[in-house]
Design a protein around this motif. Structure first.
Motif, PDB file in Angstrom:
ATOM      1  N   ILE A  33       0.840  -1.206   0.000  1.00  0.00           N
ATOM      2  CA  ILE A  33       0.000   0.000   0.000  1.00  0.00           C
ATOM      3  C   ILE A  33       0.870   1.249   0.000  1.00  0.00           C
ATOM      4  CG2 ILE A  33      -1.630   1.343   1.390  1.00  0.00           C
ATOM      5  CD1 ILE A  33      -2.885  -1.343   2.221  1.00  0.00           C
ATOM      6  N   GLU A  34       1.932   1.226   0.811  1.00  0.00           N
ATOM      7  CA  GLU A  34       2.843   2.376   0.845  1.00  0.00           C
ATOM      8  C   GLU A  34       3.512   2.589  -0.504  1.00  0.00           C
ATOM      9  OE1 GLU A  34       5.623   1.972   4.018  1.00  0.00           O
ATOM     10  OE2 GLU A  34       4.156   2.480   5.565  1.00  0.00           O
ATOM     11  N   LEU A  35       3.917   1.489  -1.129  1.00  0.00           N
ATOM     12  CA  LEU A  35       4.527   1.604  -2.458  1.00  0.00           C
ATOM     13  C   LEU A  35       3.553   2.216  -3.456  1.00  0.00           C
ATOM     14  CD1 LEU A  35       6.636  -1.639  -2.974  1.00  0.00           C
ATOM     15  CD2 LEU A  35       7.450   0.699  -2.747  1.00  0.00           C
ATOM     16  N   ARG A  36       2.311   1.783  -3.416  1.00  0.00           N
ATOM     17  CA  ARG A  36       1.299   2.325  -4.332  1.00  0.00           C
ATOM     18  C   ARG A  36       1.065   3.815  -4.061  1.00  0.00           C
ATOM     19  NH1 ARG A  36      -3.256  -2.430  -4.915  1.00  0.00           N
ATOM     20  NH2 ARG A  36      -1.855  -3.944  -5.866  1.00  0.00           N
ATOM     21  N   GLU A  37       1.008   4.177  -2.772  1.00  0.00           N
ATOM     22  CA  GLU A  37       0.836   5.595  -2.442  1.00  0.00           C
ATOM     23  C   GLU A  37       2.008   6.420  -2.944  1.00  0.00           C
ATOM     24  OE1 GLU A  37       0.298   5.655   1.766  1.00  0.00           O
ATOM     25  OE2 GLU A  37      -1.807   5.031   1.658  1.00  0.00           O
ATOM     26  N   ARG A  38       3.201   5.885  -2.790  1.00  0.00           N
ATOM     27  CA  ARG A  38       4.393   6.584  -3.297  1.00  0.00           C
ATOM     28  C   ARG A  38       4.332   6.737  -4.805  1.00  0.00           C
ATOM     29  NH1 ARG A  38       9.401   3.787  -0.015  1.00  0.00           N
ATOM     30  NH2 ARG A  38       8.783   4.500   2.054  1.00  0.00           N
ATOM     31  N   MET A  39       3.909   5.658  -5.491  1.00  0.00           N
ATOM     32  CA  MET A  39       3.812   5.726  -6.948  1.00  0.00           C
ATOM     33  C   MET A  39       2.793   6.777  -7.364  1.00  0.00           C
ATOM     34  SD  MET A  39       4.332   1.792  -8.351  1.00  0.00           S
ATOM     35  CE  MET A  39       2.623   1.464  -8.246  1.00  0.00           C
ATOM     36  N   VAL A  40       1.677   6.844  -6.642  1.00  0.00           N
ATOM     37  CA  VAL A  40       0.654   7.844  -6.963  1.00  0.00           C
ATOM     38  C   VAL A  40       1.217   9.245  -6.755  1.00  0.00           C
ATOM     39  CG1 VAL A  40      -1.559   8.809  -6.203  1.00  0.00           C
ATOM     40  CG2 VAL A  40      -1.312   6.339  -6.528  1.00  0.00           C
ATOM     41  N   ARG A  41       1.950   9.451  -5.649  1.00  0.00           N
ATOM     42  CA  ARG A  41       2.543  10.770  -5.397  1.00  0.00           C
ATOM     43  C   ARG A  41       3.569  11.131  -6.469  1.00  0.00           C
ATOM     44  NH1 ARG A  41       2.469   9.088   0.170  1.00  0.00           N
ATOM     45  NH2 ARG A  41       4.691   8.569   0.037  1.00  0.00           N
ATOM     46  N   VAL A  42       4.371  10.133  -6.874  1.00  0.00           N
ATOM     47  CA  VAL A  42       5.365  10.386  -7.929  1.00  0.00           C
ATOM     48  C   VAL A  42       4.663  10.731  -9.239  1.00  0.00           C
ATOM     49  CG1 VAL A  42       7.123   9.274  -9.365  1.00  0.00           C
ATOM     50  CG2 VAL A  42       7.207   9.033  -6.878  1.00  0.00           C
ATOM     51  N   GLU A  43       3.601   9.999  -9.561  1.00  0.00           N
ATOM     52  CA  GLU A  43       2.855  10.293 -10.791  1.00  0.00           C
ATOM     53  C   GLU A  43       2.238  11.684 -10.745  1.00  0.00           C
ATOM     54  OE1 GLU A  43       0.102   7.075 -11.024  1.00  0.00           O
ATOM     55  OE2 GLU A  43       1.551   5.701 -11.959  1.00  0.00           O
ATOM     56  N   GLU A  44       1.686  12.060  -9.587  1.00  0.00           N
ATOM     57  CA  GLU A  44       1.102  13.397  -9.454  1.00  0.00           C
ATOM     58  C   GLU A  44       2.174  14.468  -9.594  1.00  0.00           C
ATOM     59  OE1 GLU A  44      -0.868  13.288  -5.691  1.00  0.00           O
ATOM     60  OE2 GLU A  44      -2.626  12.232  -6.471  1.00  0.00           O
ATOM     61  N   GLU A  45       3.339  14.225  -9.009  1.00  0.00           N
ATOM     62  CA  GLU A  45       4.433  15.199  -9.120  1.00  0.00           C
ATOM     63  C   GLU A  45       4.915  15.314 -10.562  1.00  0.00           C
ATOM     64  OE1 GLU A  45       6.922  18.159  -8.145  1.00  0.00           O
ATOM     65  OE2 GLU A  45       5.353  17.286  -6.882  1.00  0.00           O
ATOM     66  N   LEU A  46       5.001  14.181 -11.249  1.00  0.00           N
ATOM     67  CA  LEU A  46       5.393  14.217 -12.663  1.00  0.00           C
ATOM     68  C   LEU A  46       4.367  14.992 -13.492  1.00  0.00           C
ATOM     69  CD1 LEU A  46       6.738  10.599 -13.231  1.00  0.00           C
ATOM     70  CD2 LEU A  46       8.060  12.722 -13.245  1.00  0.00           C
ATOM     71  N   LYS A  47       3.090  14.785 -13.194  1.00  0.00           N
ATOM     72  CA  LYS A  47       2.040  15.526 -13.897  1.00  0.00           C
ATOM     73  C   LYS A  47       2.188  17.021 -13.631  1.00  0.00           C
ATOM     74  CE  LYS A  47      -2.986  15.805 -14.248  1.00  0.00           C
ATOM     75  NZ  LYS A  47      -4.268  15.307 -13.739  1.00  0.00           N
ATOM     76  N   HIS A  48       2.462  17.365 -12.385  1.00  0.00           N
ATOM     77  CA  HIS A  48       2.665  18.776 -12.024  1.00  0.00           C
ATOM     78  C   HIS A  48       3.883  19.350 -12.748  1.00  0.00           C
ATOM     79  CE1 HIS A  48       2.537  22.392  -9.624  1.00  0.00           C
ATOM     80  NE2 HIS A  48       3.783  22.191  -9.261  1.00  0.00           N
ATOM     81  N   GLN A  49       4.966  18.583 -12.805  1.00  0.00           N
ATOM     82  CA  GLN A  49       6.172  19.036 -13.502  1.00  0.00           C
ATOM     83  C   GLN A  49       5.896  19.235 -14.991  1.00  0.00           C
ATOM     84  OE1 GLN A  49       9.132  19.961 -12.314  1.00  0.00           O
ATOM     85  NE2 GLN A  49       8.336  19.648 -10.262  1.00  0.00           N
ATOM     86  N   ARG A  50       5.120  18.322 -15.592  1.00  0.00           N
ATOM     87  CA  ARG A  50       4.759  18.484 -17.014  1.00  0.00           C
ATOM     88  C   ARG A  50       3.979  19.770 -17.226  1.00  0.00           C
ATOM     89  NH1 ARG A  50       3.647  12.870 -17.023  1.00  0.00           N
ATOM     90  NH2 ARG A  50       1.447  13.304 -16.642  1.00  0.00           N
ATOM     91  N   GLU A  51       3.054  20.052 -16.308  1.00  0.00           N
ATOM     92  CA  GLU A  51       2.252  21.266 -16.412  1.00  0.00           C
ATOM     93  C   GLU A  51       3.137  22.507 -16.293  1.00  0.00           C
ATOM     94  OE1 GLU A  51      -0.990  23.655 -17.004  1.00  0.00           O
ATOM     95  OE2 GLU A  51      -0.838  21.483 -17.273  1.00  0.00           O
ATOM     96  N   LEU A  52       4.063  22.467 -15.344  1.00  0.00           N
ATOM     97  CA  LEU A  52       4.984  23.602 -15.193  1.00  0.00           C
ATOM     98  C   LEU A  52       5.842  23.789 -16.441  1.00  0.00           C
ATOM     99  CD1 LEU A  52       6.215  23.215 -11.495  1.00  0.00           C
ATOM    100  CD2 LEU A  52       4.687  24.955 -12.430  1.00  0.00           C
ATOM    101  N   MET A  53       6.314  22.688 -17.010  1.00  0.00           N
ATOM    102  CA  MET A  53       7.120  22.782 -18.230  1.00  0.00           C
ATOM    103  C   MET A  53       6.288  23.347 -19.380  1.00  0.00           C
ATOM    104  SD  MET A  53       9.325  19.255 -18.013  1.00  0.00           S
ATOM    105  CE  MET A  53      10.065  19.475 -19.610  1.00  0.00           C
TER     106      MET A  53
END
Length: 117
Positions: A33-53
């Motif tokens: 569950i922790e791994l999945r939560e981390r993956m979700v946070r990483v995906e959200e951060e990547l999405k945010h970084q794409r938006e910023l770019m």
């Protein structure tokens, strides 16, 4: 030296517990569950970084458009200055021809006056 069947059975029954102990004492389900939560946070951060770019690229595009417009304005100013210089040269050419005409007329009058005298 080979392991006895009961040793192998003991290892099989306890291996999950030992691996859980090695992973900071958390059961496998919690760790997953922790791994999945981390993956979700990483995906959200990547999405945010794409938006910023994307926003950064849009700003760069807008800046290039502004620079192009500025160059167009500078180009128009240079064209206006060229026109002014051309007009000024035409006026100087006219003044030069008038001056030559006055000088030629003056020389002609002086020569005519010297012949009559």
């Amino acid at each position: 030296m080979a392991l006895a069947e009961e040793d192998i059975a003991y290892i099989k029954t306890h291996i999950g517990e030992w691996l859980t102990e090695q992973s900071l004492g958390k059961p496998a389900a919690v760790y997953e569950i922790e791994l999945r939560e981390r993956m979700v946070r990483v995906e959200e951060e990547l999405k945010h970084q794409r938006e910023l770019m994307r926003q950064g690229f849009e700003q760069v595009d807008r800046r290039f458009e502004q620079v192009d417009k500025r160059f167009e304005q500078v180009d128009k100013r240079f064209e206006q200055m060229d026109k002014r210089f051309d007009e000024m040269l035409k006026r100087h050419d006219q003044q030069f021809f008038w001056l030559l005409g006055f000088i030629a007329t003056g020389v002609g009058l002086i020569i005519a006056a010297l012949r009559f005298l």
